[in-house]
Scaffold this motif. Structure first.
Motif, mmCIF file in Angstrom:
data_model
loop_
_atom_site.group_PDB
_atom_site.id
_atom_site.type_symbol
_atom_site.label_atom_id
_atom_site.label_comp_id
_atom_site.label_asym_id
_atom_site.label_seq_id
_atom_site.Cartn_x
_atom_site.Cartn_y
_atom_site.Cartn_z
ATOM 1 N N PRO A 1 -31.129 -46.645 -12.510
ATOM 2 C CA PRO A 1 -32.008 -46.582 -13.682
ATOM 3 C C PRO A 1 -33.488 -46.614 -13.338
ATOM 4 O O PRO A 1 -34.306 -46.017 -14.052
ATOM 5 C CB PRO A 1 -31.589 -47.800 -14.513
ATOM 6 C CG PRO A 1 -30.857 -48.697 -13.572
ATOM 7 C CD PRO A 1 -30.209 -47.793 -12.565
ATOM 8 N N HIS B 1 -36.475 -45.692 -18.211
ATOM 9 C CA HIS B 1 -35.681 -46.924 -18.189
ATOM 10 C C HIS B 1 -36.505 -48.081 -18.721
ATOM 11 O O HIS B 1 -37.735 -48.075 -18.656
ATOM 12 C CB HIS B 1 -35.199 -47.236 -16.774
ATOM 13 C CG HIS B 1 -36.328 -47.428 -15.802
ATOM 14 N ND1 HIS B 1 -36.973 -46.372 -15.201
ATOM 15 C CD2 HIS B 1 -36.946 -48.553 -15.336
ATOM 16 C CE1 HIS B 1 -37.925 -46.822 -14.402
ATOM 17 N NE2 HIS B 1 -37.941 -48.158 -14.478
ATOM 18 N N GLU C 1 -36.817 -52.331 -18.548
ATOM 19 C CA GLU C 1 -36.427 -53.459 -17.698
ATOM 20 C C GLU C 1 -36.941 -54.769 -18.280
ATOM 21 O O GLU C 1 -37.931 -54.802 -19.013
ATOM 22 C CB GLU C 1 -36.952 -53.261 -16.277
ATOM 23 C CG GLU C 1 -38.452 -53.078 -16.187
ATOM 24 C CD GLU C 1 -38.922 -52.491 -14.867
ATOM 25 O OE1 GLU C 1 -38.169 -51.691 -14.263
ATOM 26 O OE2 GLU C 1 -40.043 -52.833 -14.436
ATOM 27 N N SER D 1 -30.359 -60.097 -18.042
ATOM 28 C CA SER D 1 -29.947 -58.758 -18.452
ATOM 29 C C SER D 1 -30.842 -58.218 -19.548
ATOM 30 O O SER D 1 -31.174 -58.928 -20.497
ATOM 31 C CB SER D 1 -28.496 -58.793 -18.938
ATOM 32 O OG SER D 1 -28.177 -57.633 -19.665
ATOM 33 N N ASN E 1 -29.885 -56.228 -21.709
ATOM 34 C CA ASN E 1 -29.039 -56.202 -22.898
ATOM 35 C C ASN E 1 -29.094 -57.524 -23.653
ATOM 36 O O ASN E 1 -28.886 -57.562 -24.867
ATOM 37 C CB ASN E 1 -27.593 -55.882 -22.511
ATOM 38 C CG ASN E 1 -26.732 -55.558 -23.705
ATOM 39 O OD1 ASN E 1 -27.104 -54.747 -24.548
ATOM 40 N ND2 ASN E 1 -25.567 -56.178 -23.798
ATOM 41 N N ILE F 1 -31.781 -48.616 -25.911
ATOM 42 C CA ILE F 1 -31.263 -48.784 -24.562
ATOM 43 C C ILE F 1 -29.746 -48.629 -24.580
ATOM 44 O O ILE F 1 -29.105 -48.739 -25.618
ATOM 45 C CB ILE F 1 -31.625 -50.156 -23.954
ATOM 46 C CG1 ILE F 1 -30.978 -51.293 -24.768
ATOM 47 C CG2 ILE F 1 -33.136 -50.331 -23.849
ATOM 48 C CD1 ILE F 1 -31.053 -52.651 -24.094
ATOM 49 N N ALA F 2 -29.179 -48.385 -23.408
ATOM 50 C CA ALA F 2 -27.732 -48.472 -23.252
ATOM 51 C C ALA F 2 -27.383 -49.935 -22.998
ATOM 52 O O ALA F 2 -28.155 -50.658 -22.351
ATOM 53 C CB ALA F 2 -27.266 -47.603 -22.082
ATOM 54 N N PHE G 1 -26.274 -52.114 -20.985
ATOM 55 C CA PHE G 1 -25.929 -52.489 -19.615
ATOM 56 C C PHE G 1 -26.227 -53.971 -19.394
ATOM 57 O O PHE G 1 -27.312 -54.441 -19.754
ATOM 58 C CB PHE G 1 -26.745 -51.679 -18.614
ATOM 59 C CG PHE G 1 -26.283 -50.270 -18.384
ATOM 60 C CD1 PHE G 1 -26.568 -49.633 -17.186
ATOM 61 C CD2 PHE G 1 -25.576 -49.562 -19.339
ATOM 62 C CE1 PHE G 1 -26.163 -48.331 -16.962
ATOM 63 C CE2 PHE G 1 -25.161 -48.263 -19.131
ATOM 64 C CZ PHE G 1 -25.458 -47.640 -17.930
ATOM 65 N N GLN G 2 -25.296 -54.685 -18.780
ATOM 66 C CA GLN G 2 -25.582 -56.050 -18.347
ATOM 67 C C GLN G 2 -26.231 -55.967 -16.964
ATOM 68 O O GLN G 2 -25.609 -56.208 -15.936
ATOM 69 C CB GLN G 2 -24.298 -56.881 -18.310
ATOM 70 C CG GLN G 2 -23.756 -57.243 -19.685
ATOM 71 C CD GLN G 2 -24.708 -58.147 -20.460
ATOM 72 O OE1 GLN G 2 -25.309 -57.730 -21.447
ATOM 73 N NE2 GLN G 2 -24.865 -59.384 -20.019
ATOM 74 N N ASN G 3 -27.505 -55.637 -16.979
ATOM 75 C CA ASN G 3 -28.259 -55.357 -15.759
ATOM 76 C C ASN G 3 -29.729 -55.609 -16.062
ATOM 77 O O ASN G 3 -30.133 -55.673 -17.215
ATOM 78 C CB ASN G 3 -28.027 -53.900 -15.330
ATOM 79 C CG ASN G 3 -28.638 -53.587 -13.970
ATOM 80 O OD1 ASN G 3 -28.408 -54.300 -12.996
ATOM 81 N ND2 ASN G 3 -29.403 -52.521 -13.910
ATOM 82 N N SER H 1 -31.961 -50.709 -17.908
ATOM 83 C CA SER H 1 -31.034 -49.743 -18.501
ATOM 84 C C SER H 1 -31.761 -48.432 -18.730
ATOM 85 O O SER H 1 -32.966 -48.425 -19.032
ATOM 86 C CB SER H 1 -30.515 -50.276 -19.838
ATOM 87 O OG SER H 1 -29.877 -49.250 -20.583
ATOM 88 N N SER I 1 -33.118 -45.674 -21.001
ATOM 89 C CA SER I 1 -33.558 -45.908 -22.371
ATOM 90 C C SER I 1 -34.095 -44.633 -23.014
ATOM 91 O O SER I 1 -34.400 -43.651 -22.327
ATOM 92 C CB SER I 1 -34.612 -47.020 -22.421
ATOM 93 O OG SER I 1 -35.738 -46.702 -21.629
#
Length: 249
Positions: free
Chosen positions: A70, A76, A78, A89, A91, A230-231, A233-235, A238, A240
């Motif tokens: 990403p 993206h 963050e 995350s 998310n 955003i998608a 994502f547990q990150n 993602s 976006s």
């Protein structure tokens, strides 16, 4: 379709069928926008035993796997988890998606071999406006931003003081058309990231940074409603799709 939005004791009207998409899509191509020394993203049919997930190959559906980063391969968003040892995350941190935003245009200033967006420039562009989100478009603003290869190009970035200014102004969501708010090679200092999220103070868990956007030249500077999609994502980051909406009386 018209929507009425009440925010900060103001009422805004937008037409939801008139979105202005300022994201750069991810494509499986060598000319996909790219940064941070990675190969291009890949999108390919999954293969399970003797079955290939492609209608062209005889399957009933297209069933693609995707390999990408990403931070490197497109627009993206963050959260502070991007630079902290503790896992956070995007998310979980981004819980609201509509904001009053200001689009500004700046010409990064020459500083030695670097091009830098300074606090002075942001103060001039934003003035006394109070905005939840700021969208920064840099000049020159050519369409090659849609497929630029940024590795080893030393792109423009924000000074630490500029990031502190945005934080003290109460800006929670910063969007830039550069691969990073920090210098490409800064020995890991990440001064603008750290200043914007206030990692050495009262960490701003709800604040986000969105990089690698593209704001078309037809979009005028000024106030908009931003929908920051955003998608899930547990990150730390993602892909976006930030979308702007013009305001109407």
């Amino acid at each position: 379709m018209k929507a009425i939005i009440h925010a900060n004791s103001r009422t805004y009207t937008i037409f939801v069928d008139q979105p202005i998409d300022i994201s750069i899509p991810l494509r499986a191509a060598k000319d996909n926008v790219n940064a941070w020394y990675l190969p291009p993203p890949k999108i390919y049919p999954a293969v399970i035993k003797n079955w290939t997930g492609s209608v062209k190959s005889g399957a009933s559906v297209n069933f693609n796997s995707i390999e990408f980063n990403p931070h490197a391969h497109g627009t993206h968003t963050e959260c502070v988890g991007h630079i902290t040892e503790e896992v956070h995350s995007i998310n979980s941190c981004l819980k609201q998606f509509l904001f009053v935003a200001e689009v500004i245009t700046v010409v990064p200033e020459k500083n030695g071999e670097d091009l830098v967006i300074s606090e002075k420039q942001l103060r001039y562009a934003i003035g006394n406006k109070k905005r939840e989100a700021v969208v920064i478009r840099t000049l020159p603003n050519t369409k090659d931003k849609l497929n630029r290869q940024y590795a080893n190009s030393n792109p423009p970035y924000l000074s630490e003081a500029a990031a502190v200014y945005l934080r003290t102004k109460g800006v929670k969501h910063l969007l830039v058309d550069m691969p990073s708010v920090d210098k490409e090679n800064d020995d890991g200092q990440l001064l603008a990231h750290k200043a914007f999220w206030d990692v050495d103070g009262d960490v701003r868990m709800e604040a986000t940074i969105t990089e690698l956007i593209y704001v078309p030249n037809r979009v005028k500077d000024g106030k908009y409603i931003l929908n920051l999609l955003i998608a899930p994502f547990q990150n730390d980051a993602s892909p976006s799709k930030p979308v702007l909406y013009m305001l109407y009386d």
